[in-house]
Design a protein around this motif. Structure first.
Motif, PDB file in Angstrom:
ATOM      1  N   THR A 271      52.833  51.738  41.444  1.00 54.16           N
ATOM      2  CA  THR A 271      53.784  52.212  39.994  1.00 54.16           C
ATOM      3  C   THR A 271      54.986  51.975  41.055  1.00 54.16           C
ATOM      4  OG1 THR A 271      52.652  53.319  38.814  1.00 54.16           O
ATOM      5  CG2 THR A 271      55.401  53.428  38.777  1.00 54.16           C
TER       6      THR A 271
ATOM      7  N   GLN B 262      55.647  50.004  43.755  1.00 49.61           N
ATOM      8  CA  GLN B 262      55.977  49.019  44.347  1.00 49.61           C
ATOM      9  C   GLN B 262      56.515  48.378  43.303  1.00 49.61           C
ATOM     10  OE1 GLN B 262      52.934  46.708  46.522  1.00 49.61           O
ATOM     11  NE2 GLN B 262      52.428  49.124  47.222  1.00 49.61           N
ATOM     12  N   PHE B 263      56.504  48.823  42.458  1.00 45.14           N
ATOM     13  CA  PHE B 263      57.473  47.883  41.064  1.00 45.14           C
ATOM     14  C   PHE B 263      58.607  48.612  39.981  1.00 45.14           C
ATOM     15  CE2 PHE B 263      53.146  45.601  40.279  1.00 45.14           C
ATOM     16  CZ  PHE B 263      53.421  44.340  40.207  1.00 45.14           C
ATOM     17  N   THR B 264      59.016  50.023  40.988  1.00 43.44           N
ATOM     18  CA  THR B 264      60.815  50.230  40.238  1.00 43.44           C
ATOM     19  C   THR B 264      61.354  49.482  40.280  1.00 43.44           C
ATOM     20  OG1 THR B 264      60.993  51.103  42.818  1.00 43.44           O
ATOM     21  CG2 THR B 264      59.467  52.670  41.402  1.00 43.44           C
TER      22      THR B 264
ATOM     23  N   MET C 145      59.975  46.067  37.606  1.00 41.21           N
ATOM     24  CA  MET C 145      59.346  46.176  35.676  1.00 41.21           C
ATOM     25  C   MET C 145      59.499  47.945  35.020  1.00 41.21           C
ATOM     26  SD  MET C 145      55.522  44.138  36.269  1.00 41.21           S
ATOM     27  CE  MET C 145      55.317  44.514  34.812  1.00 41.21           C
TER      28      MET C 145
ATOM     29  N   ILE D 269      58.658  50.921  33.459  1.00 42.44           N
ATOM     30  CA  ILE D 269      57.151  52.055  33.630  1.00 42.44           C
ATOM     31  C   ILE D 269      55.385  51.295  32.736  1.00 42.44           C
ATOM     32  CG2 ILE D 269      56.282  54.465  33.746  1.00 42.44           C
ATOM     33  CD1 ILE D 269      57.667  53.811  36.413  1.00 42.44           C
TER      34      ILE D 269
ATOM     35  N   ASP E 224      55.307  48.985  31.300  1.00 41.19           N
ATOM     36  CA  ASP E 224      54.755  47.649  31.657  1.00 41.19           C
ATOM     37  C   ASP E 224      53.932  47.813  32.395  1.00 41.19           C
ATOM     38  OD1 ASP E 224      56.322  46.354  29.587  1.00 41.19           O
ATOM     39  OD2 ASP E 224      58.309  45.988  30.160  1.00 41.19           O
ATOM     40  N   ILE E 225      54.407  48.300  33.725  1.00 40.69           N
ATOM     41  CA  ILE E 225      53.473  48.827  35.374  1.00 40.69           C
ATOM     42  C   ILE E 225      51.992  49.323  34.468  1.00 40.69           C
ATOM     43  CG2 ILE E 225      53.570  50.338  37.251  1.00 40.69           C
ATOM     44  CD1 ILE E 225      56.672  50.305  36.898  1.00 40.69           C
TER      45      ILE E 225
ATOM     46  N   LEU F 138      49.985  46.871  32.969  1.00 34.70           N
ATOM     47  CA  LEU F 138      49.880  45.920  34.260  1.00 34.70           C
ATOM     48  C   LEU F 138      48.533  46.316  34.639  1.00 34.70           C
ATOM     49  CD1 LEU F 138      49.729  42.817  35.602  1.00 34.70           C
ATOM     50  CD2 LEU F 138      51.593  44.378  37.321  1.00 34.70           C
ATOM     51  N   TYR F 139      49.035  47.592  35.026  1.00 31.18           N
ATOM     52  CA  TYR F 139      47.607  48.502  36.777  1.00 31.18           C
ATOM     53  C   TYR F 139      46.463  48.393  34.845  1.00 31.18           C
ATOM     54  CZ  TYR F 139      45.750  52.102  38.517  1.00 31.18           C
ATOM     55  OH  TYR F 139      44.481  52.552  39.341  1.00 31.18           O
TER      56      TYR F 139
ATOM     57  N   TRP G  41      53.978  41.206  43.704  1.00 33.01           N
ATOM     58  CA  TRP G  41      53.117  40.655  43.080  1.00 33.01           C
ATOM     59  C   TRP G  41      53.743  39.722  42.099  1.00 33.01           C
ATOM     60  CZ3 TRP G  41      48.491  43.440  43.867  1.00 33.01           C
ATOM     61  CH2 TRP G  41      49.009  44.137  44.092  1.00 33.01           C
TER      62      TRP G  41
ATOM     63  N   GLU H 186      54.643  39.493  37.690  1.00 33.29           N
ATOM     64  CA  GLU H 186      55.973  40.163  37.506  1.00 33.29           C
ATOM     65  C   GLU H 186      57.004  39.783  36.470  1.00 33.29           C
ATOM     66  OE1 GLU H 186      58.850  40.906  40.743  1.00 33.29           O
ATOM     67  OE2 GLU H 186      56.767  40.353  41.804  1.00 33.29           O
TER      68      GLU H 186
END
Length: 260
Positions: A145, A147-149, A152, A154, A156-157, A160-161, A235, A239
């Protein structure tokens, strides 16, 4: 002539992470396959909970031989596209004379590229801890999470996870860091065309590492290209905005393969 695209996933992402790219390529008339690594078959949820008896012993040599054997069974050389460790495998396969062209996205570099150890700067000490080369490693959701702050939402993260993140054998991180089994002949003039792609906000394989990788190919007369996407993370194949990346690779591939 119909061209097959062979997608090669990297560490952490499942082969299904290529679904969006595959749909884009199929719309342009390509045949697409995205086979998983050995011992990595099945949905992410099952892989995250499986006992993984043999998986910790999986190394780069076994993974690349898996794909090399698959390519040799194909009637025509495929277009190779890989992400992260998959991008390293693309370079190694092309060096072996396999594939009609290759695209390495945010690729871990081959042996000899400096600074190679920096590709694991965010993994130390967790994935470089003593003994981790013989264990299965997991990518915690909080770290993923983080790395995506900026890219994207939260929710959506988390989706994806759940859909794509899988464990990785710790052995591959040591082999990649120390160049074990990752040799490439940068002076190989017979290699097929190669596109190296970097992401501006990539903290795993920084743009300077991809650029260094690219410069090593100056020793060869074979076609090598470099593209850096501003505002993207490691990503970039999953992303928001992945379409721009996919379309760029399609245009490059069509130019190299003469498919206009």
């Amino acid at each position: 002539m119909n061209t097959t695209v062979l997608f090669i996933h990297g560490e952490w992402l499942s082969a299904a992470a290529w679904d969006n790219f595959s749909s884009r390529y199929r719309a342009c008339g390509y045949t697409c396959i995205a086979p998983p690594w050995p011992l990595s078959e099945g949905p992410p949820e099952r892989l995250r909970s499986a006992p993984h008896t043999d998986f910790p012993r999986l190394g780069i040599r076994q993974i690349i031989e898996h794909y090399a054997a698959l390519i040799r069974r194909m009637p025509q050389p495929p277009l190779l596209i890989g992400h992260s460790l998959g991008g390293l495998l693309v370079q190694m396969l092309l060096d072996r004379g396999l594939g009609c062209a290759g695209i390495a996205i945010a690729a871990i570099p081959p042996r000899g590229v400096i600074p190679r150890l920096s590709v694991l700067s965010r993994a130390i000490p967790m994935r470089m801890a003593w003994g981790s080369w013989k264990r299965v490693m997991y990518f915690p959701l909080p770290e993923f999470t983080q790395q995506f702050t900026q890219a994207m939402a939260i929710q959506d993260i988390a989706l994806l996870y759940a859909n794509h993140i899988v464990p990785a054998p710790g052995r591959i991180f040591f082999e990649a860091a120390f160049g074990i089994g990752t040799y490439v002949d940068f002076a190989n003039d017979r290699r097929a065309p190669l596109l190296l792609i970097a992401a501006e906000n990539d903290h795993s394989v920084r743009p300077c590492v991809v650029t260094s990788n690219y410069r090593h190919y100056n020793r060869s007369a074979a076609s090598t290209s470099l593209k850096c996407f501003a505002g993207y993370s490691h990503w970039l194949i999953t992303e928001p905005g992945w379409e721009q990346v996919a379309d760029y690779t399609i245009e490059w591939a069509q130019t190299q393969l003469g498919r206009f």
